[in-house]
Design a protein around this motif. Structure first.
Motif, PDB file in Angstrom:
ATOM      1  N   ALA A  14     -61.932  61.501  86.487  1.00 49.28           N
ATOM      2  CA  ALA A  14     -62.044  61.513  85.028  1.00 49.28           C
ATOM      3  C   ALA A  14     -62.188  62.938  84.505  1.00 49.28           C
ATOM      4  N   ASN A  15     -61.884  63.108  83.225  1.00 52.41           N
ATOM      5  CA  ASN A  15     -61.999  64.395  82.540  1.00 52.41           C
ATOM      6  C   ASN A  15     -63.366  64.476  81.875  1.00 52.41           C
ATOM      7  N   ASP A  16     -64.180  65.466  82.268  1.00 51.09           N
ATOM      8  CA  ASP A  16     -65.522  65.581  81.708  1.00 51.09           C
ATOM      9  C   ASP A  16     -65.596  66.573  80.547  1.00 51.09           C
ATOM     10  N   ALA A  17     -64.450  66.943  79.963  1.00 51.58           N
ATOM     11  CA  ALA A  17     -64.463  67.882  78.849  1.00 51.58           C
ATOM     12  C   ALA A  17     -65.132  67.259  77.627  1.00 51.58           C
ATOM     13  N   ALA A  18     -66.028  67.991  77.014  1.00 54.44           N
ATOM     14  CA  ALA A  18     -66.560  67.608  75.706  1.00 54.44           C
ATOM     15  C   ALA A  18     -65.585  68.090  74.632  1.00 54.44           C
TER      16      ALA A  18
END
Length: 359
Positions: free
Chosen positions: A43-47
């Motif tokens: 998964a992409n953990d970018a805020a």
């Protein structure tokens, strides 16, 4: 189909498209049960940044909206690629927004507490390279105080920043939410852990989904920086070695993993730029399945799905969305699409034969 204007996880649906093309309509809560021990979910953990900024074009004194759309030097928050709009707000459809005033290099913008200078136009009169005045810490603080999430007309109520952060949001890097990640909650992650399904993250600066201009939209997605940690690369290598599947949560994860792919299906750790587009005919060396939202033909996200399945199968999926009244956009329902390499190879070979016959 219905445009989702708010999260509704309790009633969310999931269309599962199996490797053989079979389809199942399920509650999205079933996601925790669908993978095998040893599979790896990434998964992409970018805020999400508050990337929408209202202010004034000082040479003309006209009202504008600036939407930050790309990093020019990640993670330097003083330099961005940006898209300009004229007066108005998200209640007007993006494609119906007023045009901004004419811009020139050297023009100054006042955006609340922020001041920016246009360094150059980037191949389109609304696509700008900006530099903000001030040191990075001060610019970030002013962005947080003045900026708002990029928002579209299907969500009438103004969004707060936390509305567009997923449960795993970490470093502020994305310009719009990596929205496939809204399907994740702690119960799902706990379910995968109990079933010995691996979970890993990367950071990808997910870009904008619409500019309001078809010519500019055709260039989406722009080049996007990403970072793959060493432990994520190691987990991918172990999963590939044992023949397990790699499941990407969203198109941004597919872009990062495939950009970093090694010939053996592993990935390189580190910070790089995802360039180019993934579309029909793009070979997938890492990802075996994607969890994604409900996308329509013509959208950049939909074009990426054509690397996973042929157009006939995607049309069947779209018909299933309509039958089951799936909700679209970032707060909508989901699809788990398994890669269809045999269908794609037959489609490509048939298309190639027809092309040769017509010349």
């Amino acid at each position: 189909m219905i445009a989702a204007d708010r999260p509704a996880r309790r009633f969310a649906r999931l269309l599962v498209v199996e490797a053989d093309g079979a389809m199942r309509d399920l509650p999205r809560a079933e996601l925790a049960t669908l993978f095998d021990p040893g599979d790896l979910v990434v998964a992409n953990d970018a805020a999400t940044l508050p990337a929408s900024l209202y202010g004034t074009h000082l040479p003309s004194d006209e009202a504008i909206e600036i939407r930050l759309a790309g990093w020019l030097s990640f993670p330097d928050p003083t330099r961005f690629l940006a898209i300009a709009f004229g007066a108005g707000d998200h209640h007007t459809r993006t494609e119906d927004r007023l045009a901004p005033p004419p811009f020139s290099p050297g023009d100054r913008l006042r955006l609340g507490p922020l001041e920016a200078i246009i360094q150059r136009l980037s191949g389109h009169p609304r696509l700008l390279e900006l530099r903000f005045s001030g040191n990075p810490v001060a610019v970030l603080a002013r962005l947080a105080r003045h900026g708002r999430p990029i928002q579209y007309a299907h969500v009438p109520k103004p969004l707060a920043l936390w509305d567009v952060w997923t449960k795993i949001a970490a470093e502020p890097a994305a310009f719009e939410a990596p929205s496939a990640g809204f399907a994740l909650d702690w119960r799902t992650l706990q379910g995968w852990r109990r079933r010995d399904v691996g979970f890993a993250t990367l950071t990808h600066a997910a870009g904008v989904s619409s500019t309001g201009d078809p010519a500019l939209d055709s260039h989406l997605p722009f080049d996007e920086p990403y970072r793959i940690p060493e432990h994520t690369a190691a987990q991918v290598a172990r999963a590939k070695l044992r023949g397990s599947r790699i499941i990407a949560i969203g198109t941004s994860v597919v872009r990062a993993l495939e950009a970093a792919a090694n010939p053996d299906g592993g990935v390189r750790a580190g910070k790089r730029i995802a360039t180019g587009r993934i579309a029909r005919g793009t070979p997938l060396r890492v990802v075996d399945a994607i969890l994604t939202g409900v996308h329509q033909p013509g959208e950049s996200h939909f074009e990426l799905l054509r690397a996973f399945a042929d157009d006939a199968l995607l049309a069947k999926a779209s018909a299933a969305f309509a039958v089951h009244r799936y909700r679209t956009h970032e707060f909508g329902d989901s699809m788990l699409l398994n890669h269809q390499p045999l269908l794609l190879s037959r489609t490509e070979s048939g298309r190639g034969a027809r092309d040769e016959g017509s010349t």
